[in-house]
Design a protein around this motif. Structure first.
Motif, mmCIF file in Angstrom:
data_model
loop_
_atom_site.group_PDB
_atom_site.id
_atom_site.type_symbol
_atom_site.label_atom_id
_atom_site.label_comp_id
_atom_site.label_asym_id
_atom_site.label_seq_id
_atom_site.Cartn_x
_atom_site.Cartn_y
_atom_site.Cartn_z
ATOM 1 N N UNK A 180 0.867 -1.186 0.000
ATOM 2 C CA UNK A 180 0.000 0.000 0.000
ATOM 3 C C UNK A 180 0.900 1.232 0.000
ATOM 4 N N UNK A 181 1.106 1.811 -1.182
ATOM 5 C CA UNK A 181 2.057 2.921 -1.328
ATOM 6 C C UNK A 181 1.466 4.275 -0.962
ATOM 7 N N UNK B 51 -3.537 3.995 -3.413
ATOM 8 C CA UNK B 51 -2.955 3.100 -4.417
ATOM 9 C C UNK B 51 -2.124 1.977 -3.805
ATOM 10 N N UNK B 52 -1.982 0.904 -4.586
ATOM 11 C CA UNK B 52 -1.164 -0.243 -4.209
ATOM 12 C C UNK B 52 -0.270 -0.620 -5.380
ATOM 13 N N UNK B 53 0.893 -1.139 -5.047
ATOM 14 C CA UNK B 53 1.840 -1.629 -6.046
ATOM 15 C C UNK B 53 2.056 -3.109 -5.768
ATOM 16 N N UNK B 54 2.017 -3.900 -6.818
ATOM 17 C CA UNK B 54 2.100 -5.341 -6.686
ATOM 18 C C UNK B 54 3.389 -5.845 -7.314
ATOM 19 N N UNK B 55 3.991 -6.853 -6.705
ATOM 20 C CA UNK B 55 5.310 -7.319 -7.098
ATOM 21 C C UNK B 55 5.453 -8.806 -6.822
ATOM 22 N N UNK C 36 10.328 -8.520 -8.984
ATOM 23 C CA UNK C 36 9.844 -7.766 -10.145
ATOM 24 C C UNK C 36 8.616 -6.939 -9.788
ATOM 25 N N UNK C 37 8.641 -5.675 -10.165
ATOM 26 C CA UNK C 37 7.474 -4.809 -10.015
ATOM 27 C C UNK C 37 6.540 -5.121 -11.163
ATOM 28 N N UNK C 38 5.260 -5.361 -10.862
ATOM 29 C CA UNK C 38 4.348 -5.838 -11.895
ATOM 30 C C UNK C 38 3.139 -4.944 -12.159
ATOM 31 N N UNK C 39 2.454 -4.518 -11.109
ATOM 32 C CA UNK C 39 1.176 -3.834 -11.295
ATOM 33 C C UNK C 39 1.054 -2.626 -10.372
#
Length: 147
Positions: free
Chosen positions: A65-66, A70-74, A80-83
């Motif tokens: 949870x950035x 928003x959220x960043x998925x890896x 690897x950063x993905x979504x």
């Protein structure tokens, strides 16, 4: 081609995703925000999706949870950063390099251009939005926001 396949570097997270395809093909946008710079070491190159990606096996998918929105998925295995996704589910994007096929991709927009450091610049002309313009676009319900 509506649906695309993709994966992380090690292959532990495989997915199918439906990029938004415009008349001129798939749009790749760059985000220069400070969060993207800190997270990946430079600008984020991403493709907006029509819906959430379908993950084959999400056991190695991590979520960060950035921000409040928003959220960043890896990949928890290779990093690897993905979504990127909005927490309310209204926006999903995939990091361009995670897609297997970018053959019809066009680099169309740069956002948070006012946070771009001076040590790099992309060649060519495209739409460029400041952070404020990006947030206003997003608040207005328009899409193409990646950062």
């Amino acid at each position: 081609m509506a649906e695309r396949t993709g994966k992380c570097q090690c292959g532990a997270v495989k997915f199918k995703a439906a990029p938004k395809i415009e008349q001129d093909g798939m749009h790749v946008d760059a985000c220069h925000c400070s969060m993207c710079q800190r997270r990946i070491g430079g600008p984020l190159m991403a493709v907006n999706l029509t819906a959430a990606p379908v993950i084959e096996d999400d056991r190695q998918l991590g979520v960060y949870a950035s921000s409040d929105w928003a959220e960043r998925l890896f990949c928890k295995n290779c990093g690897s950063n993905l979504f990127y996704r909005l927490r309310d589910g209204s926006h999903h994007s995939v990091h361009a390099g995670a897609l297997d096929d970018l053959s019809d991709a066009n680099f169309t927009m740069e956002i948070f251009i006012d946070e771009k450091p001076d040590y790099y610049a992309f060649a060519g002309d495209r739409k460029k939005l400041t952070g404020q313009q990006t947030m206003e676009m997003f608040a207005g319900g328009q899409e193409n926001e990646n950062g």
